[in-house]
Design a protein around this motif. Structure first.
Motif, PDB file in Angstrom:
ATOM      1  N   THR A 110     -18.647  31.076  -0.525  1.00  0.00           N
ATOM      2  CA  THR A 110     -19.956  31.628  -0.902  1.00  0.00           C
ATOM      3  C   THR A 110     -20.358  32.741   0.054  1.00  0.00           C
ATOM      4  O   THR A 110     -20.821  33.811  -0.360  1.00  0.00           O
ATOM      5  CB  THR A 110     -21.031  30.516  -0.892  1.00  0.00           C
ATOM      6  OG1 THR A 110     -20.642  29.488  -1.794  1.00  0.00           O
ATOM      7  CG2 THR A 110     -22.385  31.071  -1.274  1.00  0.00           C
ATOM      8  N   TRP A 113     -18.193  35.788  -0.685  1.00  0.00           N
ATOM      9  CA  TRP A 113     -18.694  36.495  -1.869  1.00  0.00           C
ATOM     10  C   TRP A 113     -19.912  37.343  -1.519  1.00  0.00           C
ATOM     11  O   TRP A 113     -19.989  38.527  -1.872  1.00  0.00           O
ATOM     12  CB  TRP A 113     -19.110  35.506  -2.959  1.00  0.00           C
ATOM     13  CG  TRP A 113     -18.016  34.998  -3.854  1.00  0.00           C
ATOM     14  CD1 TRP A 113     -17.609  33.701  -3.988  1.00  0.00           C
ATOM     15  CD2 TRP A 113     -17.222  35.751  -4.779  1.00  0.00           C
ATOM     16  NE1 TRP A 113     -16.607  33.616  -4.916  1.00  0.00           N
ATOM     17  CE2 TRP A 113     -16.360  34.860  -5.430  1.00  0.00           C
ATOM     18  CE3 TRP A 113     -17.168  37.104  -5.114  1.00  0.00           C
ATOM     19  CZ2 TRP A 113     -15.445  35.261  -6.390  1.00  0.00           C
ATOM     20  CZ3 TRP A 113     -16.261  37.518  -6.076  1.00  0.00           C
ATOM     21  CH2 TRP A 113     -15.403  36.601  -6.705  1.00  0.00           C
ATOM     22  N   ILE A 117     -20.580  41.380  -1.657  1.00  0.00           N
ATOM     23  CA  ILE A 117     -21.658  41.940  -2.490  1.00  0.00           C
ATOM     24  C   ILE A 117     -22.560  42.856  -1.662  1.00  0.00           C
ATOM     25  O   ILE A 117     -22.921  43.952  -2.097  1.00  0.00           O
ATOM     26  CB  ILE A 117     -22.474  40.797  -3.145  1.00  0.00           C
ATOM     27  CG1 ILE A 117     -21.625  40.088  -4.208  1.00  0.00           C
ATOM     28  CG2 ILE A 117     -23.779  41.323  -3.733  1.00  0.00           C
ATOM     29  CD1 ILE A 117     -22.194  38.765  -4.686  1.00  0.00           C
ATOM     30  N   PRO A 132     -16.758  29.703  -7.147  1.00  0.00           N
ATOM     31  CA  PRO A 132     -16.958  30.778  -8.118  1.00  0.00           C
ATOM     32  C   PRO A 132     -17.929  31.837  -7.590  1.00  0.00           C
ATOM     33  O   PRO A 132     -18.663  31.596  -6.637  1.00  0.00           O
ATOM     34  CB  PRO A 132     -17.565  30.040  -9.325  1.00  0.00           C
ATOM     35  CG  PRO A 132     -18.246  28.859  -8.722  1.00  0.00           C
ATOM     36  CD  PRO A 132     -17.427  28.465  -7.517  1.00  0.00           C
ATOM     37  N   HIS A 133     -17.912  32.961  -8.232  1.00  0.00           N
ATOM     38  CA  HIS A 133     -18.876  34.013  -7.922  1.00  0.00           C
ATOM     39  C   HIS A 133     -20.289  33.417  -8.069  1.00  0.00           C
ATOM     40  O   HIS A 133     -20.559  32.655  -9.004  1.00  0.00           O
ATOM     41  CB  HIS A 133     -18.692  35.179  -8.895  1.00  0.00           C
ATOM     42  CG  HIS A 133     -19.526  36.365  -8.559  1.00  0.00           C
ATOM     43  ND1 HIS A 133     -20.878  36.421  -8.849  1.00  0.00           N
ATOM     44  CD2 HIS A 133     -19.214  37.537  -7.965  1.00  0.00           C
ATOM     45  CE1 HIS A 133     -21.366  37.582  -8.458  1.00  0.00           C
ATOM     46  NE2 HIS A 133     -20.380  38.282  -7.915  1.00  0.00           N
ATOM     47  N   THR A 135     -23.164  34.449  -9.140  1.00  0.00           N
ATOM     48  CA  THR A 135     -23.843  34.676 -10.414  1.00  0.00           C
ATOM     49  C   THR A 135     -23.230  33.831 -11.517  1.00  0.00           C
ATOM     50  O   THR A 135     -23.943  33.240 -12.337  1.00  0.00           O
ATOM     51  CB  THR A 135     -23.786  36.171 -10.802  1.00  0.00           C
ATOM     52  OG1 THR A 135     -24.370  36.934  -9.743  1.00  0.00           O
ATOM     53  CG2 THR A 135     -24.524  36.440 -12.097  1.00  0.00           C
TER      54      THR A 135
END
Length: 199
Positions: A110, A113, A117, A132-133, A135
């Protein structure tokens, strides 16, 4: 120049005065590859990857704030994502790089990621395992409420003192059993030493 394992403590991340422990190896002139380590692990979890990639990269395993031997700020506010992401930025700059390969697993994923970003110009490549991403995760959880049940440990560990109490029952036997169970399910060859804590 190739180094043996070197433990470095960096003090004073701009996001909050903290000391970080990181293990690094490899040639200083190589591209940097940072491994972000958070719950429930520390740099040792990356030992095989560090050995594998040290010939090609300057590999650095970071114990994020609150983990391993890095500082343990007491305020819950000290662990907001803004600080954790800025910690990674500060560490990369402290190492003398303006770009790096970033690797994260689980909660570290997290952070990886979010680092990519917020600071895409600092990421050569991003590798995320078991996360996971943000969003995609949020959208999926909102459309599938059962996913929130599967992530109930997120909320459990935010309760004050109760998780520590529950995990410490019976001399931390539940912690031992979880690690042995996870190791037994792994397809990788894992050696687990439980020191008289048979489950």
């Amino acid at each position: 120049m190739t180094r043996l394992w070197e433990r470095t403590v960096m003090f004073g991340s701009r996001s909050l005065a903290s000391g970080f422990t990181m293990l690094q190896q490899g040639r200083e002139e190589s591209h940097s590859c940072c491994f972000c380590t958070v719950s429930p692990e520390f740099w040792f979890s990356w030992r095989y990857q560090l050995r594998e990639f040290k010939s090609e990269f300057r590999v650095v395993a970071i114990d994020m704030r609150g983990y391993g031997e890095s500082d343990l700020p007491l305020s819950a506010d000290s662990y907001c994502f803004e600080y954790l992401v800025t910690d990674v930025k500060d560490i990369v700059e402290y190492l003398g790089y303006n770009r790096c390969y970033v690797v994260g697993h689980d909660w570290g994923g997290t952070i990886a990621w979010l680092f990519a970003i917020h600071y895409p110009e600092m990421v050569t490549k991003l590798i995320v395992l078991n996360c996971p991403h943000p969003t995609v995760f949020t959208d999926y959880a909102l459309r599938h409420p059962s996913q929130l049940l599967k992530c109930s440990h997120f909320f459990f560990f935010q309760l004050p003192r109760f998780p520590e109490l529950m995990l410490s029952i019976n001399d931390f036997k539940v912690v031992c059993c979880v690690w042995v169970w996870a190791a037994s399910r792994s397809r990788l060859c894992v050696h687990v030493s439980v020191d008289n804590h048979a489950c």
